[in-house]
Design an enzyme around this catalytic site. Structure first.
Site, short mmCIF file in Angstrom:
data_model
loop_
_atom_site.label_atom_id
_atom_site.label_comp_id
_atom_site.label_asym_id
_atom_site.label_seq_id
_atom_site.Cartn_x
_atom_site.Cartn_y
_atom_site.Cartn_z
N TYR A 48 -1.57 11.63 -9.45
CA TYR A 48 -0.95 12.55 -10.42
C TYR A 48 -0.73 13.93 -9.80
CZ TYR A 48 -2.63 9.03 -13.81
OH TYR A 48 -2.90 7.87 -14.48
N LEU A 184 -0.39 5.06 -26.87
CA LEU A 184 0.60 5.34 -27.92
C LEU A 184 1.99 4.87 -27.48
CD1 LEU A 184 -0.58 8.98 -28.84
CD2 LEU A 184 -1.04 6.86 -30.11
N ILE A 224 -7.07 7.33 -23.77
CA ILE A 224 -6.84 8.61 -23.07
C ILE A 224 -5.40 9.05 -23.31
CG2 ILE A 224 -8.62 8.58 -21.27
CD1 ILE A 224 -6.48 6.91 -19.61
N SER A 227 -0.89 14.43 -23.98
CA SER A 227 0.00 15.33 -24.71
C SER A 227 -0.12 16.74 -24.16
CB SER A 227 -0.33 15.34 -26.20
OG SER A 227 0.59 16.19 -26.86
N ASN A 236 -5.58 13.89 -31.79
CA ASN A 236 -5.91 12.61 -31.15
C ASN A 236 -7.41 12.40 -31.00
OD1 ASN A 236 -3.19 12.27 -30.97
ND2 ASN A 236 -3.04 12.68 -28.77
P1 NAD Z 1 0.60 7.75 -24.25
O1 NAD Z 1 0.72 6.37 -24.80
O2 NAD Z 1 -0.67 8.47 -24.36
O3 NAD Z 1 1.78 8.55 -24.95
C1 NAD Z 1 2.06 9.86 -24.64
C2 NAD Z 1 3.23 10.31 -25.50
O4 NAD Z 1 2.83 10.34 -26.86
C3 NAD Z 1 3.75 11.67 -25.14
O5 NAD Z 1 5.16 11.63 -25.26
C4 NAD Z 1 3.14 12.56 -26.21
O6 NAD Z 1 3.92 13.67 -26.46
C5 NAD Z 1 3.06 11.63 -27.39
N1 NAD Z 1 1.93 11.96 -28.27
C6 NAD Z 1 0.65 12.19 -27.89
N2 NAD Z 1 -0.10 12.48 -28.97
C7 NAD Z 1 0.71 12.41 -30.05
C8 NAD Z 1 0.53 12.60 -31.43
N3 NAD Z 1 -0.67 12.91 -31.94
N4 NAD Z 1 1.59 12.46 -32.24
C9 NAD Z 1 2.80 12.13 -31.75
N5 NAD Z 1 3.05 11.93 -30.44
C10 NAD Z 1 2.01 12.07 -29.60
O7 NAD Z 1 1.12 7.66 -22.73
P2 NAD Z 1 0.72 8.44 -21.40
O8 NAD Z 1 0.42 9.86 -21.69
O9 NAD Z 1 1.75 8.15 -20.40
O10 NAD Z 1 -0.60 7.69 -20.96
C11 NAD Z 1 -1.89 8.16 -21.31
C12 NAD Z 1 -2.76 8.26 -20.10
O11 NAD Z 1 -3.00 6.96 -19.55
C13 NAD Z 1 -2.15 9.02 -18.91
O12 NAD Z 1 -2.17 10.42 -19.08
C14 NAD Z 1 -3.02 8.56 -17.79
O13 NAD Z 1 -4.25 9.25 -17.81
C15 NAD Z 1 -3.21 7.09 -18.15
N6 NAD Z 1 -2.29 6.19 -17.42
C16 NAD Z 1 -2.80 5.41 -16.45
C17 NAD Z 1 -1.99 4.54 -15.74
C18 NAD Z 1 -2.56 3.68 -14.68
O14 NAD Z 1 -1.79 3.10 -13.88
N7 NAD Z 1 -3.85 3.56 -14.58
C19 NAD Z 1 -0.61 4.47 -16.04
C20 NAD Z 1 -0.12 5.28 -17.05
C21 NAD Z 1 -0.96 6.14 -17.75
#
Ligand code: NAD
Length: 283
Positions: A48, A184, A224, A227, A236
Site C-alpha cells: 500500500y 462493504l 477492516i 474510508s 463503521n
Molecule cells: P470496503 O469494502 O471496505 O469498501 C470501501 C468503500 O466503502 C469506500 O468506497 C468507502 O468510501 C465506502 N464506505 C466505507 N464506509 C462506509 C459507510 N459507513 N457508508 C457508506 N460507504 C462506506 O473496501 P476496501 O476499503 O477496498 O477494503 C477494506 C480493506 O481491506 C482495505 O483497506 C485493506 O486493508 C483490505 N484489503 C486487503 C486486500 C488483500 O489482498 N489482502 C485486498 C483489498 C483490500
C-alpha cells in the site's frame, strides 16, 4: 468491542480500519481519526506504500502501542529477504506487529512463510497468516500441513455476495480467524443498496453499511472497512449496541451469489513477484 480468540492465545478486535489505496497522508489522517474514535485494529501492507503514514498516525495519537492491534503484509518480492520484517517494522516505527501476513500466493510462499515463522519466534510478530490463498483450491490445507507454526488468521475477500462458507469450515477446524477484505464490496453501490439492508437499517436506526458490518461480525468475520470519511470511520466502529436475529442473518446470507469482485488469473498472481518497488521510498 468484540474480539476473536486466535489459536495461539492472542485475540484480535473484530472491527478495525484498512488503508488500501490511501496515500501516506490519507492513511495517516484515517488512522489518526480511527484511533481517536476508539478503533484499535489497523490493516496496512508493504504494497500500500503507506506504512510510514500509519506509523506517524500511531505516534501522533498518543495511544499506547500495546492497545493497538497492528497488521501488515509482506509483498512477494521480499518474501525471501532476511530483512523483510525488520524493514516493515522500521517503516511503521514499531518494534513488533500484532499480525503479519504473506500478501499473495506466489510460488515462493514457502520461503516467505518460514520467514514469518522466524519473525514470530523472534518476538517481532504476535501472530502470522496468509492472504488470498483461497484463490487456489487446496492451498490453505497445503499451508496448514507445511506450517511449523499454524496460521492464526487468513485475510480473504468476503462479503454477502461471496461469504466464503466452504473456506470458513476449513478454518474453523484449526481455530484460524477470517479477516474479510472488501467487507462493504469496495464501495459497490449495488451491494449496499440491497433492500434487506435498508429495511434493517430502518429497524435498528443504523445505516446499511453498519448492518452489513454487523452481519460480518455475527458471522465471525474480522472486518477492516476502508474510508477517508471521518463519519464513516466512526459509524463503521459503532456496531455493538444491537444484534441481528437469526432470521435477519439468514436473509443477508441469501444474498450469496458465489461472486467475487477480484478474479485474478494464476498468471496475474504469479506476476506479483516481479513487482519490486523500493518500499522505503514512500513519504
Ligand atoms: P470496503 O469494502 O471496505 O469498501 C470501501 C468503500 O466503502 C469506500 O468506497 C468507502 O468510501 C465506502 N464506505 C466505507 N464506509 C462506509 C459507510 N459507513 N457508508 C457508506 N460507504 C462506506 O473496501 P476496501 O476499503 O477496498 O477494503 C477494506 C480493506 O481491506 C482495505 O483497506 C485493506 O486493508 C483490505 N484489503 C486487503 C486486500 C488483500 O489482498 N489482502 C485486498 C483489498 C483490500
Amino acid at each position: 468491542m468484540d474480539y476473536f480468540p486466535m489459536n495461539n492465545g492472542t485475540r484480535i478486535p473484530m472491527v478495525g480500519v484498512g488503508v488500501y489505496t490511501f496515500t501516506p497522508a490519507e492513511a495517516q489522517a484515517a488512522v489518526e481519526t480511527a484511533l481517536r474514535d476508539g478503533v484499535r485494529l489497523i490493516d496496512t501492507a508493504n504494497a500500500y506504500l503507506n506504512e510510514k503514514g500509519v506509523g506517524r498516525a500511531i505516534k501522533a495519537s498518543g495511544v499506547p502501542r500495546e492497545e493497538i492491534f497492528l497488521v501488515t503484509k509482506l509483498w512477494p518480492s521480499v518474501y525471501e529477504s532476511e530483512t523483510a520484517t525488520d524493514d516493515a517494522l522500521r517503516r511503521l516505527g514499531v518494534d513488533y506487529v500484532d499480525l503479519l501476513f504473506l500478501h499473495q500466493p506466489t510460488d515462493n510462499w514457502r520461503e516467505g512463510y518460514r520467514n514469518v515463522e522466524k519473525a514470530a519466534r523472534e518476538g517481532k510478530v504476535r501472530a502470522i497468516g496468509v492472504s488470498n490463498f483461497d484463490i487456489f483450491p487446496g492451498m490453505t490445507e497445503e499451508l496448514v500441513d507445511f506450517a511449523e507454526i499454524k496460521p492464526q488468521a487468513v485475510q480473504v475477500e468476503a462479503h454477502p455476495y461471496y461469504p466464503q462458507t466452504e473456506l470458513k469450515k476449513t478454518l474453523s477446524k484449526y481455530g484460524i480467524a477470517t479477516m474479510a477484505w472488501y467487507p462493504l464490496g469496495h464501495g459497490d453501490k449495488k451491494l449496499l443498496e440491497e433492500p434487506v439492508f435498508a429495511v434493517l437499517a430502518e429497524k435498528y436506526g443504523k445505516t446499511s453499511a453498519q448492518i452489513a458490518l454487523r452481519w460480518h461480525v455475527q458471522s465471525g468475520n474480522v472486518v477492516i472497512p476502508g474510508s477517508r470519511n471521518p463519519d464513516h470511520i466512526r459509524q463503521n466502529f459503532d456496531l455493538f449496541d444491537f444484534a441481528l436475529t437469526e432470521g435477519e442473518m439468514a436473509k443477508i446470507a441469501a444474498l450469496d451469489k458465489n461472486e467475487r469482485y477480484y478474479n485474478g488469473t494464476p498468471e496475474q498472481i504469479a506476476s506479483f513477484k516481479a513487482w519490486a518497488p523500493d518500499f522505503d521510498a514512500q513519504e
